[in-house]
Design a protein around this motif. Structure first.
Motif, short mmCIF file in Angstrom:
data_model
loop_
_atom_site.label_atom_id
_atom_site.label_comp_id
_atom_site.label_asym_id
_atom_site.label_seq_id
_atom_site.Cartn_x
_atom_site.Cartn_y
_atom_site.Cartn_z
N ALA A 131 -19.61 -97.16 -67.51
CA ALA A 131 -19.64 -96.78 -68.82
C ALA A 131 -18.31 -98.71 -68.50
O ALA A 131 -18.00 -98.78 -69.98
N PHE A 132 -16.94 -98.28 -68.29
CA PHE A 132 -16.51 -99.24 -67.89
C PHE A 132 -16.54 -100.44 -67.74
O PHE A 132 -15.74 -101.17 -67.71
N GLY A 133 -17.55 -100.79 -67.38
CA GLY A 133 -18.47 -102.61 -66.90
C GLY A 133 -18.38 -102.51 -65.77
O GLY A 133 -18.81 -103.58 -64.44
N PHE A 134 -17.45 -101.27 -64.95
CA PHE A 134 -17.86 -101.82 -63.09
C PHE A 134 -19.49 -102.01 -62.61
O PHE A 134 -20.25 -101.80 -63.19
N SER A 135 -19.82 -101.88 -61.52
CA SER A 135 -21.01 -102.23 -60.72
C SER A 135 -21.06 -101.38 -60.84
O SER A 135 -20.64 -99.76 -60.45
N VAL A 136 -23.00 -100.86 -60.35
CA VAL A 136 -23.62 -100.22 -59.62
C VAL A 136 -22.96 -99.64 -58.17
O VAL A 136 -22.74 -97.89 -58.32
N ALA A 137 -22.78 -100.45 -57.62
CA ALA A 137 -22.06 -100.05 -55.85
C ALA A 137 -20.19 -100.01 -56.01
O ALA A 137 -20.28 -98.38 -56.31
N GLU A 138 -19.66 -100.45 -57.11
CA GLU A 138 -17.90 -99.21 -57.99
C GLU A 138 -18.82 -98.36 -57.74
O GLU A 138 -17.85 -97.46 -57.41
N ALA A 139 -19.43 -98.36 -58.61
CA ALA A 139 -19.70 -96.87 -60.27
C ALA A 139 -19.61 -95.65 -58.72
O ALA A 139 -19.86 -94.26 -59.12
N LEU A 140 -20.64 -95.85 -57.43
CA LEU A 140 -20.88 -94.95 -56.50
C LEU A 140 -20.13 -94.84 -55.40
O LEU A 140 -20.19 -93.52 -55.43
N VAL A 141 -18.80 -95.49 -55.75
CA VAL A 141 -18.22 -95.71 -54.34
C VAL A 141 -17.20 -94.53 -55.09
O VAL A 141 -16.74 -93.70 -54.98
N ALA A 142 -16.71 -94.74 -55.94
CA ALA A 142 -16.29 -94.08 -57.50
C ALA A 142 -16.32 -92.61 -57.26
O ALA A 142 -15.77 -91.14 -57.15
N GLY A 143 -17.49 -92.17 -57.86
CA GLY A 143 -18.14 -90.98 -57.66
C GLY A 143 -18.47 -90.44 -56.62
O GLY A 143 -17.47 -89.22 -56.88
N VAL A 144 -18.44 -91.21 -55.19
CA VAL A 144 -18.40 -89.76 -54.09
C VAL A 144 -17.19 -89.71 -54.01
O VAL A 144 -16.14 -88.41 -53.67
#
Length: 372
Positions: A90-103
């Motif tokens: 939602a804050f505009g990061f890439s899907v890859a970055e969102a995946l790493v943050a989620g994990v």
């Protein structure tokens, strides 16, 4: 000095350790300029911590505990992943970055979870089994995540080979460790148990031997240290070893929390203040009730479920490590790394307050709650 001030002002000592790291580390006045070296030294604290946990875990009890905790660990991991992934995206990061943050935000801190458990709770109360069981499953998931992230950019075949190595290495190492204990260590202990210095050195040597064997096999040093403790738990001498190593463990754990503060670039993190505060706030607000709900569904008591939720209501040291590895692999940028690191440290601080002022712990400010 900061620890003294923290005690007078009724603050958790962990906050003082992190604060002095921020002050004296590379991003402060730089008295300590090599935070990475300090972090490597501090890892000894984590190794000793997991070794001492293992010393109090009978293998039969451990098997039952892990089986009961599996569904809760997987359910909470899925829920927290969704929170981290959705907010980062939602804050505009890439899907890859969102995946790493989620994990990264799915894990809870092994150090904080166990450090704030009184010995009586850890050893003799059911809640200690719940907390340790959930943390161990999360540690395994964290190892798998680190292998996948570190293998990014390499071939799929290489990544799958690394995962296959882990699956094979753990039971093989466990079998070899139990064999060495029965054939070598127990006879030595039986013959020389009157020489306490020898038992002390033997325990340290065994801890690091299995830990570094695990690291060489593609597992983590922490998992190896835990396995070393479990293999010795079958002998009564394990309780003597646990008491002897506690001061060394505490010393290195102080260095660990110092290194957490030293690695935080406050200036860079302030530029990401809004997403960091929002992510940290969501984790603090959602982790305790999520754990409590799933543990209640699992059949645990309301009191134990909520206490476990608060004790595990933070991000993990593995979150920090995962962000470093992901940056090195080119999977995320520095802004995403600051988001993960900043939110992790804020949850560690906030969670320590919630636990220290509400539940029994070795560093509780209230005499009624202080339990070592």
């Amino acid at each position: 000095m900061l620890a003294t001030f923290a005690l007078y002002s009724r603050q958790p000592l962990l906050v003082a350790y992190i604060a002095i790291g921020c002050l004296l580390g590379p991003h402060g006045v730089a008295v300590v300029s090599d935070a990475q070296l300090l972090a490597e030294i501090a890892e000894f604290g984590i190794i000793f911590l997991l070794f001492l946990i293992g010393l109090d875990m009978q293998p039969s009890t451990l098997k039952t505990m892990l089986g009961k905790s599996l569904m809760t660990a997987l359910g909470t991991s899925a829920a927290f992943f969704a929170v981290g992934f959705g907010l980062t995206l939602a804050f505009g990061f890439s899907v890859a970055e969102a995946l790493v943050a989620g994990v990264a935000v799915t894990f809870s801190s092994t150090i904080l979870g166990v450090k704030l458990l009184p010995t009586t709770v850890l050893h003799h109360r059911h809640i200690g089994e719940i907390v340790v069981g959930l943390l161990l499953i999360q540690d395994v998931l964290a190892i798998v995540a680190l292998v996948l992230v570190a293998g990014y950019g390499g071939s799929l075949e290489a990544t799958l080979t690394s995962l296959g190595t882990i699956v094979i290495a753990f039971p093989a190492l466990a079998w070899a460790a139990f064999l060495v204990v029965r054939m070598v260590l127990l006879p030595l202990i039986a013959r020389f148990d009157a020489f306490h210095e020898f038992i002390f050195l033997l325990a340290i040597g065994w801890c690091f031997s299995v830990a570094f064997a695990a690291g060489a096999a593609g597992l983590s040093l922490e998992i190896g240290a835990f396995l070393a403790g479990v293999t010795l738990a079958i002998h009564p001498v394990s309780q003597y070893i646990a008491e002897s190593l506690r001061p060394i463990r505490d010393f290195f754990l102080v260095l660990f929390f110092f290194s957490v503060g030293a690695e935080l670039d406050i200036g860079a993190a302030l530029q990401m203040a809004v997403p960091i505060l929002l992510l940290a706030g969501l984790l603090i607000a959602l982790k305790p009730p999520t754990f409590a709900y799933l543990l209640r569904w699992q059949g645990e008591s309301k009191a134990d479920s909520w206490e476990t939720g608060f004790r595990l209501g933070q991000a993990s040291e593995f979150s920090l490590l995962l962000s470093y590895v992901a940056v090195g692999a080119g999977l995320i940028g520095t802004d995403a790394a600051y988001l993960i690191q900043g939110a992790t440290i804020l949850t560690l601080i906030a969670s320590s307050y919630l636990v220290v002022f509400r539940f029994p712990s070795p560093i509780a400010m209230s005499a009624d709650l202080r339990r070592d």
